[in-house]
Scaffold this active site. Structure first.
Site, short mmCIF file in Angstrom:
data_model
loop_
_atom_site.label_atom_id
_atom_site.label_comp_id
_atom_site.label_asym_id
_atom_site.label_seq_id
_atom_site.Cartn_x
_atom_site.Cartn_y
_atom_site.Cartn_z
N ARG A 1 1.79 4.93 0.63
CA ARG A 1 1.25 5.90 1.60
C ARG A 1 2.26 7.01 1.84
O ARG A 1 3.47 6.82 1.65
CB ARG A 1 0.98 5.23 2.97
CG ARG A 1 -0.18 4.27 3.02
CD ARG A 1 -1.53 4.96 2.91
NE ARG A 1 -2.61 4.01 3.12
CZ ARG A 1 -3.13 3.23 2.19
NH1 ARG A 1 -2.68 3.28 0.96
NH2 ARG A 1 -4.11 2.39 2.47
N GLY B 1 -13.15 -7.67 2.14
CA GLY B 1 -13.72 -7.77 3.48
C GLY B 1 -15.08 -7.09 3.56
O GLY B 1 -16.13 -7.76 3.55
N TYR C 1 0.83 -1.20 0.00
CA TYR C 1 0.00 0.00 0.00
C TYR C 1 0.87 1.26 0.00
O TYR C 1 1.53 1.56 1.00
CB TYR C 1 -0.89 0.01 1.26
CG TYR C 1 -2.05 -0.95 1.24
CD1 TYR C 1 -2.36 -1.70 0.12
CD2 TYR C 1 -2.86 -1.10 2.37
CE1 TYR C 1 -3.44 -2.57 0.12
CE2 TYR C 1 -3.95 -1.96 2.38
CZ TYR C 1 -4.23 -2.69 1.25
OH TYR C 1 -5.30 -3.55 1.25
N LYS D 1 -1.15 -8.20 -2.29
CA LYS D 1 -2.51 -7.66 -2.20
C LYS D 1 -2.44 -6.21 -2.64
O LYS D 1 -1.71 -5.40 -2.06
CB LYS D 1 -2.96 -7.76 -0.76
CG LYS D 1 -4.32 -7.23 -0.47
CD LYS D 1 -4.62 -7.60 0.98
CE LYS D 1 -6.06 -7.38 1.37
NZ LYS D 1 -6.43 -6.00 1.32
#
Ligand code: FBP
Length: 297
Positions: free
Chosen positions: A168, A272, A166, A200
């Site tokens: 960031r 999710g 991810y 992911k």
């Protein structure tokens, strides 16, 4: 259509292969594809994510959904794995997430410290370990060193590494943002180079108002959403790609997204909120549809 990387394409230890085989062939949609249910939101976002479906605050809810919905596995941190997995042993494989952080501080120097170890994953019978790498954060030096230590332990134990890759921090915010193609493409390549067995990723945002802030050549790239997805899968190289679900979408938009991700060569989906923020009956219904898309991809 791009062909997904297959388990047999990976040059990995027998322990990793055995565990990945369990996740990709013995549970879930099978045939080398995967559908995981992440439940680390209590740490990453806090209990507010459970308000949409109050039942979801009890981790047994997600375990029931994972067991009845035929998921490839569930993602828990150590506390939930220790307290809730026992009843579901043999029915739901575990990916133990071993680092995490709250969303209370800003993303400016995002870093997820370890809250568990690879030994915990072995002790709890996990089939893989999850690690969040905040690519490009000012804290990346610490992050990369921490990841390298985890990766060495994983190699020793024959345990697969799933990197939540991810982008960031203020650097990425100034270069098109965390969901830009530049950011996600970089995150995919980085995780592959750092040794991920599975990566992911979030879906890259092509219609991004900050697209021109991206570094060359991304700032002038004219690319469709489908091609952007295929590009990031390619950048992940010989790592299997899982796409995240993100915040709740309409059924039609979510299924369209799953279809596009699988067409781009992904190995699977790790969604999710789009799954468990629904009552069980609806969650099982959308699970069936997602599994069907993954199976025919
Ligand atoms: P969702 O499908 O609910 O988005 O879950 C995927 C996930 O990666 C979780 O594992 C994690 O808690 C969350 O997204 C982080 O999302 P964000 O970085 O957007 O806060």
């Amino acid at each position: 259509m791009p062909q997904p990387v297959r388990l047999d394409d990976l040059d990995i230890s027998i322990g990793k292969k055995t565990r990945l085989h369990r996740l990709l062939y013995e549970y879930g949609p099978g045939k080398g594809k995967a559908m995981f249910l992440p439940i680390d939101h209590g740490i990453e976002h806090g209990p507010g994510d459970f308000f949409a479906n109050p039942e979801s605050a009890d981790p047994e809810y997600q375990l029931r959904l994972a067991a009845r919905g035929g998921y490839s596995g569930i993602v828990f941190h150590v506390g939930l794995a220790e307290k809730y997995m026992r009843k579901f042993v043999g029915r739901v494989p575990l990916i133990l997430k071993i680092n995490g952080r709250t969303n209370i501080p800003s993303d400016a120097d995002a870093f997820s410290p370890l809250d568990a170890s690879v030994e915990d994953a072995v002790r709890l019978g996990a089939d893989a370990v999850g690690y969040t790498l905040y690519a490009g954060s000012p804290a990346q030096d610490r992050d990369i060193r921490q990841l390298a230590d985890v990766r060495r332990d994983l190699e020793r134990f024959g345990m697969p590494l799933v990197i939540w890759s991810y982008p960031r921090g203020s650097g990425i915010d100034a270069k098109g943002g965390r969901d830009s193609l530049y950011a996600i493409d970089y995150a995919a390549r980085l995780a592959c180079e750092f040794g991920a067995d599975m990566i992911k990723l979030n879906e890259p945002l092509v219609s991004n108002p900050k697209a021109s802030d991206q570094p060359k050549p991304y700032n002038t790239l004219k690319i469709t959403e489908d091609d952007a997805l295929a590009r990031v899968v390619k950048s992940a190289g010989r790592s299997l790609v899982l796409f995240s679900g993100g915040s709740m979408l309409s059924d039609a938009d979510f299924l369209k997204k799953v279809e596009a991700c699988m067409k781009a060569g992904a190995t699977g989906i790790i969604a999710g909120r789009n799954m468990w923020q629904r009552p069980l009956k609806d969650a099982l219904a959308i699970t069936d549809e997602v599994r069907a898309i993954i199976k025919r991809s």
